[in-house]
Design an enzyme around this catalytic site. Structure first.
Site, PDB file in Angstrom:
ATOM      1  N   ASN A 179      -2.146  -2.642 -10.823  1.00 33.24           N
ATOM      2  CA  ASN A 179      -2.211  -2.019 -12.193  1.00 33.24           C
ATOM      3  C   ASN A 179      -0.809  -0.775 -12.334  1.00 33.24           C
ATOM      4  O   ASN A 179      -1.140   0.231 -12.981  1.00 33.24           O
ATOM      5  CB  ASN A 179      -3.552  -1.439 -12.510  1.00 33.24           C
ATOM      6  CG  ASN A 179      -3.960  -0.394 -11.540  1.00 33.24           C
ATOM      7  OD1 ASN A 179      -3.119   0.073 -10.722  1.00 33.24           O
ATOM      8  ND2 ASN A 179      -5.338  -0.180 -11.553  1.00 33.24           N
ATOM      9  N   HIS A 196      -1.232   5.083 -10.197  1.00 34.68           N
ATOM     10  CA  HIS A 196      -2.328   5.810  -9.693  1.00 34.68           C
ATOM     11  C   HIS A 196      -2.121   7.133 -10.362  1.00 34.68           C
ATOM     12  O   HIS A 196      -1.224   7.756 -10.125  1.00 34.68           O
ATOM     13  CB  HIS A 196      -2.656   5.761  -8.237  1.00 34.68           C
ATOM     14  CG  HIS A 196      -3.698   7.015  -7.829  1.00 34.68           C
ATOM     15  ND1 HIS A 196      -5.153   6.765  -8.103  1.00 34.68           N
ATOM     16  CD2 HIS A 196      -3.353   8.185  -7.702  1.00 34.68           C
ATOM     17  CE1 HIS A 196      -5.680   7.773  -7.706  1.00 34.68           C
ATOM     18  NE2 HIS A 196      -4.681   8.700  -7.472  1.00 34.68           N
ATOM     19  N   GLU A 255      -5.371  15.353  -3.486  1.00 37.03           N
ATOM     20  CA  GLU A 255      -4.367  14.265  -3.398  1.00 37.03           C
ATOM     21  C   GLU A 255      -2.909  14.942  -3.385  1.00 37.03           C
ATOM     22  O   GLU A 255      -2.159  14.438  -2.673  1.00 37.03           O
ATOM     23  CB  GLU A 255      -4.586  13.422  -4.680  1.00 37.03           C
ATOM     24  CG  GLU A 255      -5.618  12.338  -4.572  1.00 37.03           C
ATOM     25  CD  GLU A 255      -5.791  11.611  -5.865  1.00 37.03           C
ATOM     26  OE1 GLU A 255      -6.883  10.791  -6.029  1.00 37.03           O
ATOM     27  OE2 GLU A 255      -5.267  11.764  -6.842  1.00 37.03           O
ATOM     28  N   LYS A 301       2.860   2.532  -7.722  1.00 36.22           N
ATOM     29  CA  LYS A 301       2.557   1.524  -6.811  1.00 36.22           C
ATOM     30  C   LYS A 301       3.568   0.507  -6.460  1.00 36.22           C
ATOM     31  O   LYS A 301       4.479   0.314  -7.094  1.00 36.22           O
ATOM     32  CB  LYS A 301       1.235   1.087  -7.081  1.00 36.22           C
ATOM     33  CG  LYS A 301       0.102   1.958  -7.155  1.00 36.22           C
ATOM     34  CD  LYS A 301      -1.331   1.271  -7.678  1.00 36.22           C
ATOM     35  CE  LYS A 301      -2.303   2.003  -7.887  1.00 36.22           C
ATOM     36  NZ  LYS A 301      -3.782   1.325  -8.500  1.00 36.22           N
ATOM     37  N   TYR A 344      -7.931   7.062  -0.199  1.00 37.98           N
ATOM     38  CA  TYR A 344      -8.892   6.212  -0.757  1.00 37.98           C
ATOM     39  C   TYR A 344     -10.249   6.570  -0.009  1.00 37.98           C
ATOM     40  O   TYR A 344     -11.016   5.399  -0.013  1.00 37.98           O
ATOM     41  CB  TYR A 344      -8.595   4.797  -0.958  1.00 37.98           C
ATOM     42  CG  TYR A 344      -7.266   4.586  -1.975  1.00 37.98           C
ATOM     43  CD1 TYR A 344      -7.630   4.848  -3.251  1.00 37.98           C
ATOM     44  CD2 TYR A 344      -5.952   4.058  -1.582  1.00 37.98           C
ATOM     45  CE1 TYR A 344      -6.454   4.583  -4.333  1.00 37.98           C
ATOM     46  CE2 TYR A 344      -5.184   3.925  -2.229  1.00 37.98           C
ATOM     47  CZ  TYR A 344      -5.259   4.177  -3.735  1.00 37.98           C
ATOM     48  OH  TYR A 344      -4.167   3.867  -4.528  1.00 37.98           O
TER      49      TYR A 344
END
Length: 152
Positions: free
Chosen positions: A112, A115, A126, A9, A49
């Site tokens: 974080n 993913h 995905e 990310k 998402y």
């Protein structure tokens, strides 16, 4: 063998942690079979998402994931989905165990670092968003013979 989408990310890219995170996957014996740096658009974010699009936190999630480049990877290996998610640790970096990627480098729930797909169905969906079939470069990883028995 399983395939999983892994996204490094914007916070991982901006903090210069890509090499450290990639090396963990390689050292585990997982194969990176596709990789590219991209800017996630609001449209791609909404598709990726989709299950969160109506939730109150979605606008900040979209703002974050579109804020800087991400590194998209397709990673392949035995039980890759579970192995990768275990390597990441808990979603919230403050609650992730030391030794996991998030436990070692993150202190946020949203920022974080990484993913990863959570199921084979999610992985297929995905991966199709980020890669075409022709972009996968599967290969026989020579070091695997020295990492586990042939019958495993």
């Amino acid at each position: 063998m399983q395939r999983s989408l892994v996204l490094l990310k914007p916070d991982c890219v901006q903090r210069g942690l890509m090499g450290k995170v990639i090396s963990r996957f390689e050292e585990k014996g997982l194969a990176i079979i596709a990789m590219k740096m991209i800017h996630v658009t609001p449209e791609l974010s909404a598709k990726h998402y989709a299950e969160h699009a109506e939730k109150p936190f979605y606008p900040s999630l979209e703002s974050f994931i579109t804020s800087a480049p991400v590194l998209a990877m397709a990673i392949e290996g035995l039980e890759a989905i579970t192995v990768i998610r275990d390597m990441l640790g808990a979603t919230n970096g403050l609650k992730a165990a030391p030794g996991t990627i998030r436990g070692d480098f993150s202190s946020s729930r949203q920022m974080n670092l990484v993913h990863a797909s959570d199921s084979e169905e999610s992985a297929k969906r995905e991966l199709d968003l980020y890669f075409s079939e022709g972009e996968f470069c599967s290969f026989e990883n020579a070091m695997v013979a020295f990492m586990r028995a042939a019958d495993e």
